[in-house]
Enzyme design. Sequence first.
Site, mmCIF file in Angstrom:
data_model
loop_
_atom_site.group_PDB
_atom_site.id
_atom_site.type_symbol
_atom_site.label_atom_id
_atom_site.label_comp_id
_atom_site.label_asym_id
_atom_site.label_seq_id
_atom_site.Cartn_x
_atom_site.Cartn_y
_atom_site.Cartn_z
ATOM 1 N N HIS A 38 0.842 -1.192 0.000
ATOM 2 C CA HIS A 38 0.000 0.000 0.000
ATOM 3 C C HIS A 38 0.880 1.245 0.000
ATOM 4 C CE1 HIS A 38 -3.932 -1.911 1.679
ATOM 5 N NE2 HIS A 38 -3.261 -2.777 0.928
ATOM 6 N N GLU A 72 0.736 3.968 1.654
ATOM 7 C CA GLU A 72 1.090 4.496 2.969
ATOM 8 C C GLU A 72 2.240 3.725 3.603
ATOM 9 O OE1 GLU A 72 -3.540 4.572 2.833
ATOM 10 O OE2 GLU A 72 -1.907 3.424 1.928
ATOM 11 N N CYS A 130 -6.746 2.129 5.025
ATOM 12 C CA CYS A 130 -7.409 0.919 5.515
ATOM 13 C C CYS A 130 -6.924 0.649 6.942
ATOM 14 C CB CYS A 130 -7.067 -0.260 4.600
ATOM 15 S SG CYS A 130 -5.353 -0.822 4.727
ATOM 16 N N CYS A 145 -3.148 0.014 7.252
ATOM 17 C CA CYS A 145 -2.338 1.220 7.110
ATOM 18 C C CYS A 145 -2.508 2.151 8.302
ATOM 19 C CB CYS A 145 -2.671 1.925 5.804
ATOM 20 S SG CYS A 145 -2.104 1.001 4.363
#
Length: 154
Positions: free
Chosen positions: A60, A62, A90, A93
Site C-alpha cells: 500500500h 502508505e 485501511c 495502514c
Amino acid sequence: MEPLFSMEDAIKYMNAALCEASLAADSGEIPVGCVIVDFSGKTLAKSHNTREKELDVAGHAEIKAINLAAKATGSLNLSDCALFVTLEPCPMCKAAIAASGIKAVFCGAGATSVSGENSVRIKEDSLPFELYRGILGDRCEKLLKDFFENKIRR
C-alpha cells in the site's frame, strides 16, 4: 487545535499524492498515492500502490511511504510528520501510521465513498493521530472511480 498546514499547503501536498496515484493507475494498480512531509514542510517520501506489481499484500502507498520516510530520517519515529493520502487508509495502514508516530493524516477520498463500507473499522477516537478528510476529495474520488469503471469495461 491549530491547523498543522495551511489549506494552500495541504492542497499542494495532496496534488503530489495525486501524481503518485496517477503513476499507480498507469501501471494498473489501484490509484492511491501518498506523501509524507515533516512539520517544516520538507517532503520526506512519496509512494503509490504496488500490490499487483510486487505481489505484496502490504504494498500500500502508505506503508511504502512510511518505510521510505524512516530510511530518509534514519528513524522509525515519524512523530514530526504528516501523511497525505488520496484514499482514507485501511485498518492495516492506520495501524502502521499509528506505529510510526505520525501525528496527522490528510485524506482525499473517504474509505466508503468509493468501495462501500469497510468490513473492519477502527474506532476513530482510538487513533493516536488527527484525521482530516476531504482534501481535494472530488479529484481523488474521480481518479478512483474512473479507474474502476475502466476496469469493468475491459
